[in-house]
Design a protein around this motif. Structure first.
Motif, mmCIF file in Angstrom:
data_model
loop_
_atom_site.group_PDB
_atom_site.id
_atom_site.type_symbol
_atom_site.label_atom_id
_atom_site.label_comp_id
_atom_site.label_asym_id
_atom_site.label_seq_id
_atom_site.Cartn_x
_atom_site.Cartn_y
_atom_site.Cartn_z
ATOM 1 N N SER A 26 -3.630 10.360 -0.287
ATOM 2 C CA SER A 26 -4.091 8.995 -0.471
ATOM 3 C C SER A 26 -5.597 8.891 -0.637
ATOM 4 C CB SER A 26 -3.660 8.150 0.736
ATOM 5 O OG SER A 26 -4.179 6.850 0.649
ATOM 6 N N ASP A 43 -4.155 5.111 -4.392
ATOM 7 C CA ASP A 43 -3.287 4.022 -3.938
ATOM 8 C C ASP A 43 -3.119 2.976 -5.039
ATOM 9 O OD1 ASP A 43 -3.188 5.329 -1.543
ATOM 10 O OD2 ASP A 43 -4.372 3.869 -0.420
ATOM 11 N N HIS A 101 0.726 2.417 -4.596
ATOM 12 C CA HIS A 101 1.110 2.868 -3.256
ATOM 13 C C HIS A 101 2.433 3.638 -3.251
ATOM 14 C CE1 HIS A 101 -1.936 -0.144 -2.160
ATOM 15 N NE2 HIS A 101 -2.076 0.523 -1.028
ATOM 16 N N HIS A 144 1.095 3.123 5.089
ATOM 17 C CA HIS A 144 0.297 4.183 5.709
ATOM 18 C C HIS A 144 0.295 4.087 7.235
ATOM 19 C CE1 HIS A 144 -2.642 0.878 5.811
ATOM 20 N NE2 HIS A 144 -3.273 1.569 6.750
#
Length: 450
Positions: free
Chosen positions: A368, A373, A378, A397
């Motif tokens: 990430s 992202d 995502h 997350h």
């Protein structure tokens, strides 16, 4: 697995053959009921005859039928945020209980239930509306930039390419936002999520939300499962995993030089998938299913496209701009989506496999950063998304450390790759699968000309 919690059953089917009883069934008996006209499944130890309900299921007949003869407890929990509401309808089809519900008594099942409860305690299903306002706002802003580019710079190769880049980026980010609404991640109201999804997907992208739900819910229910996940059914051009190449080689049904699929993948699938195949499939689906509202929105999308761009680029130029944007979107989408799945296991369904094992075998994460992202919508948190599909993506997350800890405890591989490693693994896995097909095909047919 009634995906649509607010679905109204104004005329529920008769319950004369499916009523609340204390009858107990063995798993051996439950697993016999997997036919089109005879489907049972189990949720929380209760046995349900879903034969008639499957045809009315708001999430689609196939997605619920994929769990015929199986324990659907975790899938049911993953797809439905308000289980008590859905249970009001599900109980109409209850016919008894299983007398040996070992699947729910395992330590893995217990630990996953604890993690699921933790997501609620941490309030991880609460969306950040500012986050989604930004997503929608920058999608519209990119569309405006595309129009402003051709309007103020005229019809030249520079403005054409720049406008295509803006539009393609908007289309891709719109796909990620459509994904959020489709998974009911934004609003509490299921109906409102679906209405906005139609606006984003059909109105802004010219694609039907109902088609997306039909395919994508199946993918989530049984990811990378042969004959159940439509996203891996690519035999016309590609073979994935270890099992599919062997089956195609033995059946001699393929016609592509699959031993070279890792070479033509970067050019063929991104160009063909959305600009050609999906565009055709979009219209075929809505016309066949009589989704007239979505068809109207899709037509409105193309009217708007040509109304805005044809005066500067001409009809053909506007069409080419659309195809350029679709190609950018398709390339972007293919590499991001396939990085999480193609290199993973692709096998036939295992009825006893726990939800966590099913999802972990078929998915992996990418590392990430703020840029990644955004770039992946995502979806670099694919593991967590598959385990908790209704969770807003900006919260994924937060649960990752707990999922990773659970996997470590049960010796389940938790795979998280650097971005470029994941991209390269797509080609490496395709090469491996293609070589498996080639070796077996030529062993069975030495005179083969592939």
């Amino acid at each position: 697995m009634c995906k649509k919690e607010e679905h109204s059953m104004s005329s529920p089917v008769s319950t004369t053959t499916a009523s609340n009883t204390d009858t107990t069934y063995t798993w051996e008996e439950v697993r016999k009921h997997t036919e089109v006209d005879d489907k049972w499944l189990v949720v929380d130890g209760n046995v349900y005859d879903i034969t008639k309900w499957a045809k009315r299921h708001p999430g689609g007949n196939k997605v619920i039928s994929h769990y015929s003869g199986q324990d659907a407890t975790d899938a049911f929990g993953a797809f439905h945020r308000d289980r008590q509401f859905v249970n009001k309808f599900l109980k109409l089809y209850r016919i008894g209980r299983v007398d040996d519900d070992d699947n729910r008594s395992s330590e893995l099942a217990h630990d996953f239930d604890n993690v699921r409860e933790l997501t609620k305690t941490m309030d991880l299903y609460k969306p950040n509306f500012w986050f989604y306002a930004f997503q929608l706002g920058h999608i519209i802003a990119l569309e405006v930039l595309a129009y402003a580019t051709v309007r103020y710079f005229g019809a030249n190769i520079f403005s054409f390419l720049l406008a295509g880049l803006f539009m393609g980026t908007s289309q891709t980010q719109g796909a990620w936002l459509n994904h959020d609404f489709g998974h009911l991640s934004v609003f509490k109201s299921t109906k409102l999520n679906y209405i906005v999804q139609e606006f984003v997907f059909a109105g802004i992208q010219g694609a039907p939300a109902s088609w997306w739900k039909y395919r994508h819910y199946q993918h989530h229910a049984k990811p990378n499962v042969i004959n159940k996940d439509p996203d891996i059914k690519m035999e016309i051009f590609f073979l994935v995993g270890d099992t599919v190449p062997k089956e195609v080689a033995k059946a001699k049904t393929g016609f592509m030089p699959y031993q070279h699929q890792h070479k033509y993948f970067p050019f063929l699938l991104p160009i063909f998938l959305i600009p050609v195949y999906y565009t055709f499939e979009f219209f075929r689906y809505v016309i066949k299913r009589r989704e007239w509202v979505e068809l109207t929105l899709m037509i409105a999308f193309f009217v708007r496209l040509f109304y805005l761009f044809a005066p500067f680029l001409g009809f053909v130029g506007a069409l080419l701009l659309f195809m350029l944007a679709r190609t950018i979107q398709s390339t972007w989408f293919v590499w991001v989506s396939q990085a999480n799945h193609i290199p993973m296991a692709v096998e036939h369904d295992e009825a006893d496999q726990h939800w966590v094992q099913l999802q972990m075998n078929a998915t992996c994460n990418l590392e990430s950063s703020t840029l990644i992202d955004w770039f992946t919508g995502h979806l670099n948190y694919q593991v967590e998304h598959h385990l908790f599909p209704t969770m807003p993506r900006h919260n994924l997350h937060k649960i990752r450390p707990y999922v990773q800890s659970m996997c470590e405890k049960h010796n389940i591989p938790y795979i998280r790759k650097p971005f470029w490693t994941a991209m390269a693994d797509i080609l490496r896995s395709l090469k491996k699968s293609g070589n498996k097909w080639y070796e077996l095909y030529n062993m069975l047919d030495p005179a083969g000309d592939h």
